[in-house]
Design an enzyme around this catalytic site. Sequence first.
Site, PDB file in Angstrom:
ATOM      1  N   VAL A   1     -12.778  -4.397   0.369  1.00 58.46           N
ATOM      2  CA  VAL A   1     -12.675  -3.021  -0.058  1.00 58.46           C
ATOM      3  C   VAL A   1     -12.778  -2.636  -1.251  1.00 58.46           C
ATOM      4  CG1 VAL A   1     -10.571  -1.460   0.411  1.00 58.46           C
ATOM      5  CG2 VAL A   1     -10.891  -3.059   2.164  1.00 58.46           C
TER       6      VAL A   1
ATOM      7  N   LYS B   1       1.436  -1.064  11.367  1.00 52.55           N
ATOM      8  CA  LYS B   1       1.010   0.196  11.105  1.00 52.55           C
ATOM      9  C   LYS B   1       1.816   1.207  12.102  1.00 52.55           C
ATOM     10  CE  LYS B   1      -3.607  -1.574  10.909  1.00 52.55           C
ATOM     11  NZ  LYS B   1      -4.894  -1.862  11.433  1.00 52.55           N
TER      12      LYS B   1
ATOM     13  N   ILE C   1      -9.346   6.749   9.238  1.00 53.45           N
ATOM     14  CA  ILE C   1      -9.154   8.012  10.167  1.00 53.45           C
ATOM     15  C   ILE C   1      -7.726   8.666   9.325  1.00 53.45           C
ATOM     16  CG2 ILE C   1      -8.038   8.622  12.253  1.00 53.45           C
ATOM     17  CD1 ILE C   1      -9.157   6.212  13.609  1.00 53.45           C
TER      18      ILE C   1
HETATM   19  N1  HSE Z   1      -7.258  -6.072  10.554  1.00 54.24           N
HETATM   20  C1  HSE Z   1      -7.153  -4.855  10.789  1.00 54.24           C
HETATM   21  C2  HSE Z   1      -7.887  -4.329  11.969  1.00 54.24           C
HETATM   22  C3  HSE Z   1      -7.966  -4.281   9.545  1.00 54.24           C
HETATM   23  O1  HSE Z   1      -8.567  -5.252  12.972  1.00 54.24           O
HETATM   24  O2  HSE Z   1      -7.568  -3.196  12.331  1.00 54.24           O
HETATM   25  C4  HSE Z   1      -7.309  -3.017   9.109  1.00 54.24           C
HETATM   26  O3  HSE Z   1      -5.853  -2.800   9.063  1.00 54.24           O
END
Ligand code: HSE
Length: 438
Positions: free
Chosen positions: A14, A205, A136
């Site tokens: 990144v 998340k 996103i």
């Molecule tokens: N490991 C995470 C995924 C990457 O597979 O979505 C990004 O958060």
Amino acid sequence: MRAIRIGLLGCGVVGQGILRLLHEHAGSLERRLGAPIEVRRVVAKTEGKARAHHVPAELLAFDAESVLGDPEIDVVVEVIGGLEPAGRYVRTALERGKSVVTANKFLLAEEGHALFELAEERGVDLYFEAAVCGGIPVIRVLREALVADSVVAVRGIVNGTSNYILSRMQQEKIDYAVALAAAQEAGYAEADPSLDVNGGDATHKLTILATLAFGAKLLPSHVTTEGIEHISAIDMKMAERFGYVIKLLATARSLPVGLLDLRVHPALVPQSSVLASIHGALNAVYLEGAMLGPSLLSGYGAGAMPTAMSVVSDLVDVGRNILRDARGRVPQRTVPSQLLLRREVQPAGMHVSPYYLRFSVMDRPNVIAKIASVLGAFDVAIHQMIQEARAAGPRAPVNVVVLTHPTRDDALRSALREIQMLSGIVEAPRAIRIETAA
Ligand code: HSE
């Protein structure tokens, strides 16, 4: 002209993507921001490693203090990941009056409350669009576009790695271990790859999304979490036979009784549903607003350039705030930290949904009758049921699959514990929720 001076902590996939984007889009970024973005220092972990040509060797350093201790640096970009040392660096940057842009969902989900309070106290910004679903723009949508609405549900596929694994299992009828190895080979992995498959990453998340969606003070421990490690090729095949596919779903709902329902787990979703068509490393988030109604965002939730795009978009926002001396103008979690609500979370056992159950049993009289009897005793009603034809000899177990009517989790779990003790049951029953609203 005043430049926005940044220090980059992390020069992995990144980090290098951010440098490439800043280089390739320098002109349009400067026009949009009204000032150039100047990279003052890039802190990498390992010396002597080969790096892409857009990583200027003269900017490389190997100690974070060269960024944190530089009074000229306005914004620290943290793309190291994990709790420590990233957490210490972010805290130090905020304490020293620097704004921070981070992609670190683990850190924000676990320690975000203290970090956002610190940022607010110091009058600086802490932006994090890249932390949830990579490219996103779901954080902006929740924080800004839907600020006039009241979100009632967030439902999505927010981990690309597990979605890639499940998609390969579904399309190629391969087992979990084979699909996992393929995912690793394709380069989908976190600092700790187990967080992708055990639901931990999706839970981080969802915690961040639900905090914004409901303006509530939440932690990962509030989310009921199950991973995909126990899903097998036979479950994929059986799900398909009943018209479903299996996805790792993250769900946050505000229930009419005032409780929040927060869950990450594999679920059978109808083949005809929108989320069933999200394949491979794609992510999708379905948002339901009381005024807006349903809305769907989809795209790449990981990868160098989608993630870098979100980080640099945050940099432009933060830069605009610095240039206009308006740091902290937008509350990062929709409201200032002290106005976040305390919301009760529904205990996992109270959740009601239909279930897919798979029993591995000996093919002999009375086994199914006993399973049905225990399910009935716990008020679990059978909706559909099939037994696989015996392929091997009389001693080989067969699969019996039951789809239930909606049932409470705690009743179902009690029934399964009792069924597991019955003679003729070969292994622990498998239970996967069915999500018809997906
Ligand atoms: N490991 C995470 C995924 C990457 O597979 O979505 C990004 O958060």
